[in-house]
Design a protein around this motif. Structure first.
Motif, PDB file in Angstrom:
ATOM      1  N   SER A   1     -72.405 138.436  63.266  1.00 23.38           N
ATOM      2  CA  SER A   1     -71.850 138.015  61.982  1.00 23.38           C
ATOM      3  C   SER A   1     -72.947 137.965  60.923  1.00 23.38           C
ATOM      4  N   TYR A   2     -72.560 138.256  59.686  1.00 26.03           N
ATOM      5  CA  TYR A   2     -73.502 138.229  58.564  1.00 26.03           C
ATOM      6  C   TYR A   2     -72.809 137.576  57.381  1.00 26.03           C
ATOM      7  N   GLY A   3     -73.251 136.370  57.043  1.00 28.47           N
ATOM      8  CA  GLY A   3     -72.597 135.612  55.990  1.00 28.47           C
ATOM      9  C   GLY A   3     -73.493 135.411  54.781  1.00 28.47           C
ATOM     10  N   PRO A   4     -72.978 134.734  53.766  1.00 29.58           N
ATOM     11  CA  PRO A   4     -73.805 134.412  52.593  1.00 29.58           C
ATOM     12  C   PRO A   4     -74.977 133.528  53.001  1.00 29.58           C
ATOM     13  N   ARG A   5     -76.134 133.757  52.418  1.00 23.97           N
ATOM     14  CA  ARG A   5     -77.289 132.921  52.722  1.00 23.97           C
ATOM     15  C   ARG A   5     -77.070 131.524  52.146  1.00 23.97           C
ATOM     16  N   ALA A   6     -77.858 130.591  52.608  1.00 25.35           N
ATOM     17  CA  ALA A   6     -77.705 129.198  52.177  1.00 25.35           C
ATOM     18  C   ALA A   6     -77.960 129.052  50.685  1.00 25.35           C
ATOM     19  N   ALA A   7     -77.250 128.125  50.071  1.00 28.82           N
ATOM     20  CA  ALA A   7     -77.457 127.835  48.655  1.00 28.82           C
ATOM     21  C   ALA A   7     -78.902 127.419  48.420  1.00 28.82           C
ATOM     22  N   GLY A   8     -79.476 127.922  47.347  1.00 24.20           N
ATOM     23  CA  GLY A   8     -80.854 127.587  47.021  1.00 24.20           C
ATOM     24  C   GLY A   8     -81.873 128.532  47.592  1.00 24.20           C
ATOM     25  N   THR A   9     -81.414 129.549  48.340  1.00 21.06           N
ATOM     26  CA  THR A   9     -82.325 130.557  48.878  1.00 21.06           C
ATOM     27  C   THR A   9     -81.952 131.917  48.312  1.00 21.06           C
ATOM     28  N   ARG A  10     -82.896 132.846  48.422  1.00 22.63           N
ATOM     29  CA  ARG A  10     -82.639 134.194  47.932  1.00 22.63           C
ATOM     30  C   ARG A  10     -83.301 135.196  48.845  1.00 22.63           C
ATOM     31  N   SER A  11     -82.542 136.204  49.241  1.00 22.43           N
ATOM     32  CA  SER A  11     -83.096 137.229  50.107  1.00 22.43           C
ATOM     33  C   SER A  11     -84.219 137.969  49.393  1.00 22.43           C
ATOM     34  N   LYS A  12     -85.289 138.244  50.141  1.00 23.39           N
ATOM     35  CA  LYS A  12     -86.409 138.988  49.553  1.00 23.39           C
ATOM     36  C   LYS A  12     -86.120 140.480  49.507  1.00 23.39           C
ATOM     37  N   VAL A  13     -85.033 140.916  50.168  1.00 27.96           N
ATOM     38  CA  VAL A  13     -84.686 142.340  50.203  1.00 27.96           C
ATOM     39  C   VAL A  13     -83.371 142.567  49.479  1.00 27.96           C
TER      40      VAL A  13
ATOM     41  N   GLY B   1     -80.196 131.529  56.597  1.00 28.62           N
ATOM     42  CA  GLY B   1     -78.857 131.054  56.910  1.00 28.62           C
ATOM     43  C   GLY B   1     -77.791 132.120  56.925  1.00 28.62           C
ATOM     44  N   SER B   2     -78.150 133.364  56.689  1.00 26.25           N
ATOM     45  CA  SER B   2     -77.152 134.434  56.660  1.00 26.25           C
ATOM     46  C   SER B   2     -76.702 134.858  58.053  1.00 26.25           C
ATOM     47  N   LEU B   3     -77.510 134.559  59.054  1.00 27.86           N
ATOM     48  CA  LEU B   3     -77.199 134.926  60.433  1.00 27.86           C
ATOM     49  C   LEU B   3     -76.796 133.689  61.229  1.00 27.86           C
TER      50      LEU B   3
ATOM     51  N   THR C   1     -69.096 138.633  56.827  1.00 25.49           N
ATOM     52  CA  THR C   1     -67.965 137.725  56.918  1.00 25.49           C
ATOM     53  C   THR C   1     -67.213 137.622  55.600  1.00 25.49           C
ATOM     54  N   SER C   2     -67.814 138.145  54.527  1.00 20.52           N
ATOM     55  CA  SER C   2     -67.163 138.172  53.215  1.00 20.52           C
ATOM     56  C   SER C   2     -67.816 139.256  52.379  1.00 20.52           C
TER      57      SER C   2
ATOM     58  N   TRP D   1     -73.020 140.626  51.612  1.00 22.21           N
ATOM     59  CA  TRP D   1     -73.928 141.775  51.610  1.00 22.21           C
ATOM     60  C   TRP D   1     -73.663 142.585  50.345  1.00 22.21           C
ATOM     61  N   PRO D   2     -74.503 142.439  49.307  1.00 23.98           N
ATOM     62  CA  PRO D   2     -74.285 143.170  48.050  1.00 23.98           C
ATOM     63  C   PRO D   2     -74.222 144.676  48.273  1.00 23.98           C
ATOM     64  N   LEU D   3     -73.506 145.343  47.388  1.00 25.82           N
ATOM     65  CA  LEU D   3     -73.285 146.781  47.529  1.00 25.82           C
ATOM     66  C   LEU D   3     -74.592 147.553  47.624  1.00 25.82           C
ATOM     67  N   HIS D   4     -75.576 147.212  46.775  1.00 21.80           N
ATOM     68  CA  HIS D   4     -76.825 147.984  46.809  1.00 21.80           C
ATOM     69  C   HIS D   4     -77.530 147.830  48.154  1.00 21.80           C
ATOM     70  N   GLY D   5     -77.404 146.670  48.786  1.00 24.15           N
ATOM     71  CA  GLY D   5     -78.003 146.479  50.095  1.00 24.15           C
ATOM     72  C   GLY D   5     -77.297 147.279  51.175  1.00 24.15           C
ATOM     73  N   ARG D   6     -75.953 147.305  51.121  1.00 26.09           N
ATOM     74  CA  ARG D   6     -75.193 148.058  52.123  1.00 26.09           C
ATOM     75  C   ARG D   6     -75.461 149.548  52.004  1.00 26.09           C
ATOM     76  N   VAL D   7     -75.508 150.042  50.772  1.00 25.80           N
ATOM     77  CA  VAL D   7     -75.738 151.473  50.558  1.00 25.80           C
ATOM     78  C   VAL D   7     -77.133 151.861  51.038  1.00 25.80           C
ATOM     79  N   ALA D   8     -78.138 151.063  50.677  1.00 24.18           N
ATOM     80  CA  ALA D   8     -79.507 151.373  51.091  1.00 24.18           C
ATOM     81  C   ALA D   8     -79.623 151.365  52.610  1.00 24.18           C
ATOM     82  N   ASN D   9     -78.991 150.393  53.249  1.00 26.93           N
ATOM     83  CA  ASN D   9     -79.053 150.317  54.711  1.00 26.93           C
ATOM     84  C   ASN D   9     -78.385 151.526  55.355  1.00 26.93           C
TER      85      ASN D   9
END
Length: 219
Positions: free
Chosen positions: A185-197, A81-83, A110-111, A115-123
């Motif tokens: 656009s890149y938004g928060p993922r849906a509630a109840g899910t968690r990114s594997k990365v 749901g993030s995309l 979008t907020s 995208w957590p800081l560690h993810g943005r830095v790694a990317n």
């Protein structure tokens, strides 16, 4: 028709909105990678083609979807749901129309929470290394992307873990493909899910390790 491969591991809360958000002319292939939350059943109820891939790994799921696809153009996207899948034409149509061979969606959060800081830095670090190793003008290893199905299968991608998206870009660049990116656009993922990365430092570290191995081999 354009096929959209959605690797899936326990994304049941996100799937209804993700699948109903597909624009006309796009067909969902949900690749269930061992979910225990009923993701496959949810996907089927919402009209998706469901493929079972028991071998765990993002690349294993993504490649199973590619092998199941039949459309001339294949897209890939996250199922959490993030995309915004309504933006898929922005990524897919340049490939469909012959203007590009591989298009990646450059994520625009979008907020701050999207995208957590560690993810943005790694990317950013990986994208910088990719530009140096392959000479491709990319700023993001975006998960929303599109390419011609037969040409993509001919790349003979081998990675079955987190390195699969990077291997796709590296092999496409080495083959002389026209590789470009567009903003999505890149938004928060849906509630109840968690990114594997990006959902955890540990997940990000695994992805960086897998991708670093590929980049080292590309030099």
């Amino acid at each position: 028709m354009i096929d959209v491969v959605l690797p899936c591991l326990n994304e049941a809360p996100a799937l209804p909105a993700v699948l109903t958000g597909l624009p006309a002319g796009f067909r969902a292939i949900v690749v269930d990678n061992g979910s225990t939350d009923g993701s496959a059943e949810v996907a089927e109820r919402h009209g998706a083609t469901v493929v079972q891939e028991p071998t765990r790994g993002f690349g294993a799921a993504a490649h199973a979807g590619l092998l199941a696809a039949t459309a001339d153009v294949v897209c890939f996207a996250d199922a959490d749901g993030s995309l915004d899948l309504a933006e898929l034409p922005r990524v897919a149509f340049p490939v469909r129309d012959g203007a590009a061979d591989l298009v990646l969606g450059r994520r625009r959060p979008t907020s701050a929470a999207a995208w957590p800081l560690h993810g943005r830095v790694a990317n950013a670090v990986l994208a910088h290394r990719l530009r140096r190793a392959a000479g491709l003008p990319l700023r993001d290893l975006g998960p929303m992307r599109a390419a011609p199905r037969e040409a993509l299968r001919a790349l003979d991608l081998r990675d079955r873990r987190f390195g699969y998206p990077l291997e796709m870009v590296l092999r496409a660049g080495a083959a002389g493909w026209r590789v470009t990116e567009v903003d999505v656009s890149y938004g928060p993922r849906a509630a109840g899910t968690r990114s594997k990365v990006t959902g955890s430092v540990r997940g990000t570290a695994r992805a960086v390790r897998d991708m670093s191995r590929l980049l080292a081999g590309a030099r």
